[in-house]
Design a protein around this motif. Structure first.
Motif, PDB file in Angstrom:
ATOM      1  N   ILE A   1       0.866  -1.188   0.000  1.00  9.17           N
ATOM      2  CA  ILE A   1       0.000   0.000   0.000  1.00  9.17           C
ATOM      3  C   ILE A   1       0.899   1.234   0.000  1.00  9.17           C
ATOM      4  CG2 ILE A   1      -1.736   1.283   1.299  1.00  9.17           C
ATOM      5  CD1 ILE A   1      -2.810  -1.419   2.273  1.00  9.17           C
ATOM      6  N   ARG A   2       0.874   1.961  -1.101  1.00  5.20           N
ATOM      7  CA  ARG A   2       1.845   3.046  -1.285  1.00  5.20           C
ATOM      8  C   ARG A   2       1.227   4.428  -1.456  1.00  5.20           C
ATOM      9  NH1 ARG A   2       3.535  -1.373  -4.417  1.00  5.20           N
ATOM     10  NH2 ARG A   2       5.501  -2.284  -3.712  1.00  5.20           N
ATOM     11  N   THR A   3      -0.084   4.482  -1.669  1.00  5.85           N
ATOM     12  CA  THR A   3      -0.754   5.760  -1.927  1.00  5.85           C
ATOM     13  C   THR A   3      -2.111   5.784  -1.226  1.00  5.85           C
ATOM     14  OG1 THR A   3      -1.972   4.979  -3.886  1.00  5.85           O
ATOM     15  CG2 THR A   3       0.289   5.813  -4.246  1.00  5.85           C
TER      16      THR A   3
ATOM     17  N   ILE B   1       7.695   4.985   5.637  1.00  7.86           N
ATOM     18  CA  ILE B   1       9.052   5.471   5.887  1.00  7.86           C
ATOM     19  C   ILE B   1       9.581   6.240   4.682  1.00  7.86           C
ATOM     20  CG2 ILE B   1      11.443   4.681   6.185  1.00  7.86           C
ATOM     21  CD1 ILE B   1      10.325   2.596   8.141  1.00  7.86           C
ATOM     22  N   LYS B   2       9.273   5.732   3.497  1.00 10.30           N
ATOM     23  CA  LYS B   2       9.718   6.427   2.284  1.00 10.30           C
ATOM     24  C   LYS B   2       8.961   7.722   2.064  1.00 10.30           C
ATOM     25  CE  LYS B   2      11.448   2.382  -0.180  1.00 10.30           C
ATOM     26  NZ  LYS B   2      11.343   1.535  -1.398  1.00 10.30           N
ATOM     27  N   ASN B   3       7.714   7.769   2.529  1.00  5.94           N
ATOM     28  CA  ASN B   3       6.886   8.961   2.363  1.00  5.94           C
ATOM     29  C   ASN B   3       6.010   9.148   3.600  1.00  5.94           C
ATOM     30  OD1 ASN B   3       5.296  11.108   1.473  1.00  5.94           O
ATOM     31  ND2 ASN B   3       3.953   9.786   0.256  1.00  5.94           N
ATOM     32  N   PRO B   4       6.558   9.743   4.677  1.00  6.11           N
ATOM     33  CA  PRO B   4       5.783   9.903   5.914  1.00  6.11           C
ATOM     34  C   PRO B   4       4.473  10.666   5.729  1.00  6.11           C
ATOM     35  CG  PRO B   4       8.116  10.301   6.319  1.00  6.11           C
ATOM     36  CD  PRO B   4       7.952  10.201   4.828  1.00  6.11           C
ATOM     37  N   ASP B   5       4.402  11.513   4.697  1.00  3.75           N
ATOM     38  CA  ASP B   5       3.161  12.244   4.446  1.00  3.75           C
ATOM     39  C   ASP B   5       1.989  11.312   4.144  1.00  3.75           C
ATOM     40  OD1 ASP B   5       3.689  14.839   4.971  1.00  3.75           O
ATOM     41  OD2 ASP B   5       4.013  15.470   2.896  1.00  3.75           O
ATOM     42  N   LEU B   6       2.301  10.069   3.733  1.00  6.70           N
ATOM     43  CA  LEU B   6       1.238   9.100   3.466  1.00  6.70           C
ATOM     44  C   LEU B   6       0.426   8.824   4.737  1.00  6.70           C
ATOM     45  CD1 LEU B   6      -0.146   7.087   1.558  1.00  6.70           C
ATOM     46  CD2 LEU B   6       1.659   5.440   2.130  1.00  6.70           C
ATOM     47  N   VAL B   7       1.090   8.812   5.882  1.00  4.57           N
ATOM     48  CA  VAL B   7       0.392   8.608   7.154  1.00  4.57           C
ATOM     49  C   VAL B   7      -0.571   9.762   7.402  1.00  4.57           C
ATOM     50  CG1 VAL B   7       0.660   8.340   9.645  1.00  4.57           C
ATOM     51  CG2 VAL B   7       2.332   7.302   8.093  1.00  4.57           C
TER      52      VAL B   7
END
Length: 252
Positions: free
Chosen positions: A83-85, A107-113
């Protein structure tokens, strides 16, 4: 006293449930929907499905698993892996999952959280953390199914993720995973004391006492287990009866 939750974990690879030790040596454990139905009947509180070999071309397999599970199982379940987006999160929730689990992508894109929490609510965002001990009272976070060290301190990362909106922590001790030697009490307690959201302890269940120890000494809110359930060492009901006999509040 909060009710303690018992959560079977189903690691899914190419549409089958598998289980290994220390993240390697995988063995087949059955059909995910059949196992989920069994755990539903055994009074599990929730389920977690983790696609451990997720890639964009295989993600549809987990969508089908979620759809099939939602039509046959009546307890909440979480889906993670690949789940990446926010769109991926929406796809799983639309398929019937109650929560989505984020690990590598967070971790690669904390903004996803943050985006996931804003769009779907913090209760739908579970931060999965795979941690390995690197010294006294220190744990490093790994990604890519436990294959890649990140250099991130586990405690700092969970604090940041909760600040971003994660509503729950699924904490796996890589050192204890699949060993049946007991949960990592020190890791679980340290994370539980560091954050204000529920912590699910994962990795190491081998005896009924292990469940009790991590819920009391480790201060976990819930326990995750796989092989002891998949291969019939214990039923969920047996774990709950034991915990109740030791004075813990569980849901039947």
């Amino acid at each position: 006293m909060h009710t303690k939750r018992i959560i079977p974990c189903l690691d899914v690879k190419e549409g089958r449930v598998v289980k290994g030790t220390n993240f390697i040596g995988l063995r087949d454990a059955g059909d995910p929907v059949e196992l989920a139905s069994r755990y539903d009947m055994e009074r599990a509180d929730e389920l977690v499905f983790l696609d451990i070999a997720a890639s964009s071309d295989k993600r549809q397999t987990m969508v089908r698993v979620a759809q099939d599970c939602a039509s046959k199982v009546f307890i909440p379940f979480t889906v993670g892996g690949g789940i990446r987006t926010p769109d991926d999160m929406h796809r799983m929730l639309e398929a019937g999952a109650d929560k989505t689990s984020l690990n590598t992508a967070a971790i690669k894109n904390p903004d996803l959280v943050r985006e996931g929490a804003q769009k779907f609510g913090s209760q739908c965002v579970v931060l999965a953390v795979d941690a390995r001990c690197v010294g006294d009272g220190k744990w490093e976070v790994y990604i890519n199914g436990g294959r890649t060290p990140t250099g991130l301190d586990c405690i700092e990362w969970v604090k940041r993720a909760v600040d971003l909106g994660a509503g729950e922590i699924l904490l796996t001790s890589m050192d204890a995973d699949g060993t049946k030697d007991g949960y990592d009490i020190a890791l679980t307690r340290t994370v539980s004391e560091a954050v204000s959201v529920p912590v699910i302890a994962s990795g190491g269940a081998g005896t009924l006492e292990h469940f009790y120890e991590v819920l009391t000494e480790g201060k976990a809110d819930a326990v995750l287990a796989a092989s002891v359930f998949h291969y019939g060492q214990f039923t969920v009901g047996e774990v709950k009866e034991y915990l109740k006999s030791r004075g813990l509040e569980v849901r039947f």
